[in-house]
Motif scaffolding. Structure first.
Motif, PDB file in Angstrom:
ATOM      1  N   ALA A  33       0.838  -1.201   0.000  1.00  8.59           N
ATOM      2  CA  ALA A  33       0.000   0.000   0.000  1.00  8.59           C
ATOM      3  C   ALA A  33       0.875   1.255   0.000  1.00  8.59           C
ATOM      4  N   PHE A  34       1.939   1.246   0.790  1.00 14.19           N
ATOM      5  CA  PHE A  34       2.888   2.365   0.837  1.00 14.19           C
ATOM      6  C   PHE A  34       3.517   2.583  -0.540  1.00 14.19           C
ATOM      7  N   ALA A  35       4.008   1.502  -1.152  1.00 13.24           N
ATOM      8  CA  ALA A  35       4.691   1.602  -2.444  1.00 13.24           C
ATOM      9  C   ALA A  35       3.745   2.097  -3.531  1.00 13.24           C
ATOM     10  N   LYS A  36       2.504   1.628  -3.517  1.00 19.74           N
ATOM     11  CA  LYS A  36       1.532   2.048  -4.530  1.00 19.74           C
ATOM     12  C   LYS A  36       1.155   3.525  -4.374  1.00 19.74           C
ATOM     13  N   GLY A  37       1.366   4.078  -3.182  1.00 20.66           N
ATOM     14  CA  GLY A  37       1.069   5.487  -2.938  1.00 20.66           C
ATOM     15  C   GLY A  37       2.197   6.427  -3.328  1.00 20.66           C
ATOM     16  N   LEU A  38       3.348   5.878  -3.706  1.00 15.48           N
ATOM     17  CA  LEU A  38       4.489   6.711  -4.090  1.00 15.48           C
ATOM     18  C   LEU A  38       4.406   7.091  -5.560  1.00 15.48           C
ATOM     19  N   PRO A  39       4.865   8.291  -5.914  1.00 15.34           N
ATOM     20  CA  PRO A  39       4.947   8.637  -7.333  1.00 15.34           C
ATOM     21  C   PRO A  39       5.903   7.663  -8.033  1.00 15.34           C
ATOM     22  N   GLY A  81       7.658   5.187   5.377  1.00 16.18           N
ATOM     23  CA  GLY A  81       9.010   5.188   4.845  1.00 16.18           C
ATOM     24  C   GLY A  81       9.635   3.819   4.978  1.00 16.18           C
ATOM     25  N   CYS A  82      10.649   3.599   4.146  1.00 17.52           N
ATOM     26  CA  CYS A  82      11.383   2.340   4.214  1.00 17.52           C
ATOM     27  C   CYS A  82      12.833   2.609   3.876  1.00 17.52           C
ATOM     28  N   GLY A  83      13.716   2.144   4.736  1.00 15.84           N
ATOM     29  CA  GLY A  83      15.156   2.229   4.510  1.00 15.84           C
ATOM     30  C   GLY A  83      15.708   0.823   4.435  1.00 15.84           C
ATOM     31  N   THR A  84      16.450   0.535   3.388  1.00 19.23           N
ATOM     32  CA  THR A  84      16.958  -0.813   3.170  1.00 19.23           C
ATOM     33  C   THR A  84      18.467  -0.795   3.054  1.00 19.23           C
ATOM     34  N   LEU A  85      19.093  -1.760   3.682  1.00 19.86           N
ATOM     35  CA  LEU A  85      20.534  -1.959   3.581  1.00 19.86           C
ATOM     36  C   LEU A  85      20.758  -3.265   2.830  1.00 19.86           C
ATOM     37  N   VAL A  86      21.414  -3.158   1.682  1.00 22.59           N
ATOM     38  CA  VAL A  86      21.682  -4.320   0.833  1.00 22.59           C
ATOM     39  C   VAL A  86      23.176  -4.586   0.836  1.00 22.59           C
ATOM     40  N   ARG A  87      23.533  -5.846   1.004  1.00 21.47           N
ATOM     41  CA  ARG A  87      24.943  -6.222   0.913  1.00 21.47           C
ATOM     42  C   ARG A  87      25.033  -7.652   0.414  1.00 21.47           C
ATOM     43  N   ASP A  88      26.177  -7.984  -0.141  1.00 20.00           N
ATOM     44  CA  ASP A  88      26.395  -9.331  -0.654  1.00 20.00           C
ATOM     45  C   ASP A  88      27.726  -9.841  -0.117  1.00 20.00           C
ATOM     46  N   GLY A  97      28.042  -1.747   1.313  1.00 21.23           N
ATOM     47  CA  GLY A  97      26.590  -1.880   1.379  1.00 21.23           C
ATOM     48  C   GLY A  97      25.931  -0.765   0.594  1.00 21.23           C
ATOM     49  N   GLU A  98      24.692  -0.999   0.204  1.00 19.65           N
ATOM     50  CA  GLU A  98      23.929   0.024  -0.508  1.00 19.65           C
ATOM     51  C   GLU A  98      22.686   0.362   0.297  1.00 19.65           C
ATOM     52  N   ILE A  99      22.429   1.646   0.453  1.00 20.78           N
ATOM     53  CA  ILE A  99      21.216   2.108   1.123  1.00 20.78           C
ATOM     54  C   ILE A  99      20.189   2.472   0.049  1.00 20.78           C
ATOM     55  N   ARG A 100      18.977   1.980   0.237  1.00 23.25           N
ATOM     56  CA  ARG A 100      17.848   2.361  -0.625  1.00 23.25           C
ATOM     57  C   ARG A 100      16.770   2.898   0.296  1.00 23.25           C
ATOM     58  N   MET A 101      16.244   4.071  -0.022  1.00 21.84           N
ATOM     59  CA  MET A 101      15.301   4.692   0.896  1.00 21.84           C
ATOM     60  C   MET A 101      14.201   5.421   0.135  1.00 21.84           C
ATOM     61  N   VAL A 102      12.972   5.239   0.603  1.00 22.73           N
ATOM     62  CA  VAL A 102      11.834   5.975   0.063  1.00 22.73           C
ATOM     63  C   VAL A 102      10.955   6.431   1.225  1.00 22.73           C
TER      64      VAL A 102
END
Length: 197
Positions: A33-39, A81-88, A97-102
């Motif tokens: 629902a959050f993601a669908k509400g984002l532009p 909001g959502c903050g994501t930390l991605v690492r491999d 690591g990569e931060i992805r945030m909306v």
């Protein structure tokens, strides 16, 4: 990855009290629902369109596998909001690591993004990462300014990197932060506790 930080945590912002908690499968409907509400434009810097249910399901699978840690910012029971930390850890760059945030439009400019980015940054410190990157379209000036205020610096410009639903191409800017160098500088000044999670 988050052993050094306990959740939920709370922060007071101009938008009110925000709860940060780790994302789990039970949050799938709320995050959708959050993601669908984002532009749509706000989603262009992400590798996949998180407003698609199958993409969200794959994202949660990655969380359960331990490859991704995602923090939700929740206000009055709603994801804002959502903050994501991605690492491999199996790649040639296990130290990066990569931060992805909306963040929802209705809470932007009220300190939610800053609090979420700081919380995500703390997760990266707790994970022992040495370098972080973040990327966004070049017109997301407020987000770029926010990350620059946290010590990130522009490292690359990827021209015509993403294409929106109308077929228009957009440039992506990549910002980086050398955590290890930052920590070494603080330790040189006798302030290592400033970067402890």
């Amino acid at each position: 990855m988050s052993e050094t930080r306990c959740y939920p945590r709370h922060a007071n912002t101009d938008a009110g009290e925000i709860e940060f908690r780790l994302m789990a499968r039970a949050d799938e409907a709320a995050v959708l629902a959050f993601a669908k509400g984002l532009p749509t434009h706000d989603l262009l810097f992400l590798p996949r369109n998180i407003s698609e249910p199958k993409v969200l399901s794959a994202w949660i699978n990655e969380i359960e596998r331990g490859a991704i840690t995602s923090l939700l910012a929740v206000k009055d029971g709603r994801v804002v909001g959502c903050g994501t930390l991605v690492r491999d850890p199996h790649s040639w760059s296990p130290h990066v690591g990569e931060i992805r945030m909306v963040v929802s439009l209705d809470v932007r400019g009220q300190g939610v993004g800053r609090a979420l980015s700081q919380e995500t940054f703390a997760l990266a410190l707790g994970a022992g990462l040495e370098k972080l990157s973040v990327q966004m379209t070049v017109d997301q000036r407020a987000a770029i300014a926010l990350f620059e205020s946290l010590g990130f610096k522009a490292e690359a410009l990827l021209r015509d990197q993403v294409r929106d639903v109308d077929g228009k191409k957009h440039d992506i800017v990549v910002l980086g932060h050398n955590i290890a160098q930052f920590q070494a500088q603080l330790e040189a000044f006798g302030l290592p506790e400033a970067v402890r999670p």
